[in-house]
Design an enzyme around this catalytic site. Structure first.
Site, PDB file in Angstrom:
ATOM      1  N   GLU A 201       0.809  -1.222   0.000  1.00 19.23           N
ATOM      2  CA  GLU A 201       0.000   0.000   0.000  1.00 19.23           C
ATOM      3  C   GLU A 201       0.844   1.276   0.000  1.00 19.23           C
ATOM      4  O   GLU A 201       0.417   2.310   0.507  1.00 19.23           O
ATOM      5  CB  GLU A 201      -1.000  -0.009   1.173  1.00 19.23           C
TER       6      GLU A 201
ATOM      7  N   GLU B  65      -5.598  -8.058  -1.044  1.00 19.61           N
ATOM      8  CA  GLU B  65      -5.988  -7.861   0.362  1.00 19.61           C
ATOM      9  C   GLU B  65      -7.412  -7.353   0.375  1.00 19.61           C
ATOM     10  O   GLU B  65      -7.757  -6.407  -0.334  1.00 19.61           O
ATOM     11  CB  GLU B  65      -5.049  -6.883   1.083  1.00 19.61           C
TER      12      GLU B  65
END
Ligand SMILES: *[C@@H]1O[C@H](CO)[C@@H](O)[C@H](O)[C@H]1NC(C)=O
Ligand SMILES: *[C@@H]1O[C@H](CO)[C@@H](O)[C@H](O)[C@H]1NC(C)=O
Ligand SMILES: *[C@@H]1O[C@H](CO)[C@@H](O)[C@H](O)[C@H]1NC(C)=O
Ligand SMILES: *[C@@H]1O[C@H](CO)[C@@H](O)[C@H](O)[C@H]1NC(C)=O
Ligand SMILES: *[C@@H]1O[C@H](CO)[C@@H](O)[C@H](O)[C@H]1NC(C)=O
Ligand SMILES: *[C@@H]1O[C@H](CO)[C@@H](O)[C@H](O)[C@H]1NC(C)=O
Ligand SMILES: *[C@@H]1O[C@H](CO)[C@@H](O)[C@H](O)[C@H]1NC(C)=O
Length: 666
Positions: A181, A257
């Protein structure tokens, strides 16, 4: 004449009646080819420290939990295990240790992810293993909070982890990611590919970039060399959709995810909806849940956002939550390598269906009818939609036309009665001319399959839930193999490891040592101090005692603390009562980890390389502290916080040791 009119009206209305009662038919057909290859359903351990408390469960409970997660034909029967490549930094619910704390350091036995991968593989030798860094030790960024200035260093650091997995644990990592991320760097990705290949790891596939679909999709379209380096676009929390550019890349698309939702029934509903619709709406062929198992203190961020809950090693209690059985609906009846049919989609009255085949005649159909309010995930926002009860007919065509019978597994959430029934095996359906019809209610999940395997695994109930023991001690001499960390300590900044000093003649041969000496390349904001918390967040009146040994001259310091109220990404703002001693001979009592709100201070005569016993007592609004058994300060007024964990730690990223930790809580 009249009679004919009446008759035709009757025929028309009968026809109308018939059509409106006629269920819609959905074809399951492979005659026009198949869809994408299925890569599996997985769980994510780490990002960060989400399996921390699991390792300290006594047997048989620990193995039972692992069975519910990984054992084929038993529970979630996961196809994929993704783990954090520990980077010594806070990555949501704690820190995970790096295999290279320092540039010249290598150790492939730290932490619990190696152990977890081996336990998973023991149960399912075919499990797909993935590693992804969230953070990196400070030296990887050469002191900068950025891992790409020296991409060759970062690439060899990551490749070392993969080589170590094989060399020391016989684990074949199959996929590796970039930086969770966070920004990716095309030059780094190419260098990672090159470094993998150079080390004989051509088979390892690269996932990029564990963030949004953009900008990675566009970069792949513009840069053929980058495109050759990357195998999978992994997006996070995609809300079941993808973007045209991602499809144009022709790459495998994953929700690498997802979930991150409280694991009550709505969490199960979220999971049921996205497991189907990530493919139906977004062409994604794998979905990975953050997190695998909620094995971290509940009051840390995202408490219970795992497929099941196991955060009481002291009692043995754990809870198999609905997401486990929702996972089973897919995982027990497909395997990576099966292929989706092209005939997947939405149901007329809401809900979705997917169908997969092994290419050898087997067919598995998964249907979900989760209503909006009962399937909201933590993110992204879910636009309103309607689901109503419906009849649905499925017509098998092509290779499946001759299937005579399908096994049926059903989950009903029953939100109204709050008496759900999960993963129940029903009588098989007999197909008439390749077709079957279901009466679908709201909030149901069905699997129909030619496979006759499948099992709702169970063990007798675990012990009852209990609070953390009020009296607890650890002298760190009884080791907890094969783990490097002491039970129940949850590092929130820094890494606290077992340490052995064979030259110590006295009582401190076995200690716990904080070993991170440089601020890591962080993921969220680590504190400037190190901290490991333990115990019951409700603790109010408590005595925390610990021997400390500072190893940094001049500005070194160590502390014990009580009522520590925050961890995870909020650790910088942690409050509590912190009793510090410093190598400059002073002590301080502060109301916060940052050390800004001073409650008391003075001379302590403390120095580096000597052991001191610190004892902190907090009762009601008052705190007092002892040094080596003598009262050093008292009546410090503590108005907030009212409760929190016990903790130990250091003033900065510095070496220090701890021994004979004890808490007594009222
Ligand atoms: C692993 O995969 C192979 C090949 O697909 C298969 O034959 C075998 O049954 C699988 N093993 C398990 C335990 O699922
Ligand atoms: C994506 O999925 C949709 C719906 O199943 C399908 O129509 C489309 O062909 C797929 N596109 C690609 C590029 O796979
Ligand atoms: C389905 O799978 C089973 C078990 O893997 C296998 O024995 C069988 O040949 C497959 N094909 C059909 C049509 O059932
Ligand atoms: C869904 O939840 C919203 C907000 O709580 C509520 O207003 C709405 O009535 C609910 N809808 C249904 C169908 O239950
Ligand atoms: C099954 O299909 C055959 C041939 O298409 C047809 O004659 C027969 O009526 C069908 N039976 C049912 C119960 O639909
Ligand atoms: C080990 O113990 C010796 C003797 O007490 C001491 O001098 C030394 O500083 C200790 N080293 C570490 C790393 O704890
Ligand atoms: C803690 O001590 C204070 C003062 O003695 C008392 O009022 C409070 O009830 C105690 N809290 C607990 C949880 O025992």
């Amino acid at each position: 004449m009249e009679g004919t009119v009446v008759l035709s009206v009757l025929v028309v209305s009968l026809l109308l009646l018939f059509t409106s009662a006629q269920p819609l038919t959905y074809d399951l057909d492979d005659r026009k080819g198949l869809g994408r290859v299925f890569d599996g359903i997985g769980g994510l351990s780490g990002g960060g420290a989400t399996s921390r408390l699991l390792v300290n469960y006594a047997e048989p409970y620990r193995s039972q939990i692992l069975d519910y997660l990984f054992k084929p034909n038993f529970g979630a029967s996961l196809h994929i295990l993704k783990v954090e490549i520990g980077g010594d930094a806070q990555t949501t619910d704690g820190t995970e240790p790096s295999h290279m704390h320092y540039e010249n350091d290598e150790n492939y036995f730290r932490g619990y992810e190696w152990w977890l991968m081996k336990e998973a593989k023991k149960r399912n030798p075919n499990i797909t293993l993935i590693g992804l860094p969230w953070a990196f030790p400070g030296w990887v960024g050469n002191g900068k909070n950025w891992p790409y200035d020296f991409p060759d260093i970062t690439a060899s650091y990551v490749v070392n982890w993969i080589l170590g997995a094989k060399q020391y644990h016989d684990l074949d990592i199959q996929y590796v990611g970039i930086w969770n991320e966070r920004n990716f760097d095309s030059k780094y990705i190419k260098l990672l590919r090159y470094t993998l290949d150079k080390n004989g790891l051509e088979n390892i596939r690269i996932i990029a970039s564990d963030n949004l679909w953009q900008p990675v999709a566009r970069s792949l379209l513009l840069d053929p060399e980058l495109s050759r380096a990357v195998d999978v676009i992994g997006a996070h929390y995609p809300g079941t959709t993808t973007i045209p550019e991602a499809l144009q890349t022709q790459k495998t698309l994953w929700s690498s995810e997802d979930y991150s939702t409280f694991n009550n029934a709505i969490g199960g509903g979220c999971w049921a909806r996205i497991l189907n619709q990530n493919y139906v709406n977004g062409n994604m062929t794998a979905t990975i849940a953050w997190n695998l198992v909620a094995s971290y203190y509940n009051e840390l961020p995202f408490g219970r956002d795992g497929l099941m809950t196991a955060n009481e090693p002291w009692s043995g209690y754990y809870a198999v939550e609905s997401p486990i059985w929702i996972t089973a609906h897919t995982t027990q009846f497909t395997q990576p390598g099966w292929t989706y049919l092209q005939t997947v989609g939405h149901l007329d009255q809401g809900g979705s269906y997917v169908a997969l085949t092994d290419g050898e005649g087997n067919l598995t159909v998964v249907i979900e009818t989760m209503t909006h309010n009962h399937s909201v995930c933590i993110r992204p926002p879910l636009l309103p939609y309607k689901v109503t009860p419906q009849k649905a007919t499925f017509q098998l065509q092509g290779s499946f036309a001759n299937i005579k019978k399908l096994q049926v597994w059903r989950s009903q959430f029953n939100f109204e009665t709050k008496r759900p029934s999960f993963f129940e095996k029903l009588a098989p359906v007999k197909l008439l001319n390749g077709s079957f019809t279901l009466d679908l209610d709201e909030d149901e999940v069905y699997t129909l399959t030619t496979l006759t395997t499948g099992q709702k695994g169970s063990y007798s109930d675990p012990p009852a839930s209990a609070t953390f023991p009020k009296s607890y001690k650890d002298d760190f001499s009884v080791r907890n193999p094969p783990f490097t960390e002491a039970p129940n300590f949850a590092d929130q900044t820094g890494v606290f490891e077992y340490h052995i000093n064979l030259t110590d003649p006295g009582p401190h041969i076995f200690t716990l040592r904080q070993v991170v000496t440089q601020r890591p390349v962080t993921w969220v904001a680590d504190a400037d101090q190190t901290i490991s918390v333990l115990g019951d967040h409700k603790w109010q009146n408590i005595t925390v005692t610990c021997d400390v040994y500072m190893e940094k001259s001049n500005t070194g310091g160590a502390y014990v603390a009580a009522r520590v109220n925050k961890g995870g990404g909020f650790v910088r703002g942690a409050e509590g009562v912190f009793f510090w001693v410093f190598t400059d001979g002073t002590y301080r009592v502060t109301n916060d980890l940052a050390g800004e709100r001073v409650l008391a201070e003075g001379q302590a005569g403390t120095h580096e390389y000597r052991w001191y016993t610190l004892s902190l007592t907090v009762e009601g609004q008052y705190a007092s502290g002892k040094l080596n058994g003598y009262l050093l300060w008292k009546n410090a007024v503590v108005l907030t916080p009212k409760n929190g964990w016990a903790a130990i730690g250091t003033r900065s990223f510095e070496l220090a040791q701890f021994d004979n930790f004890a808490v007594v809580a009222q």
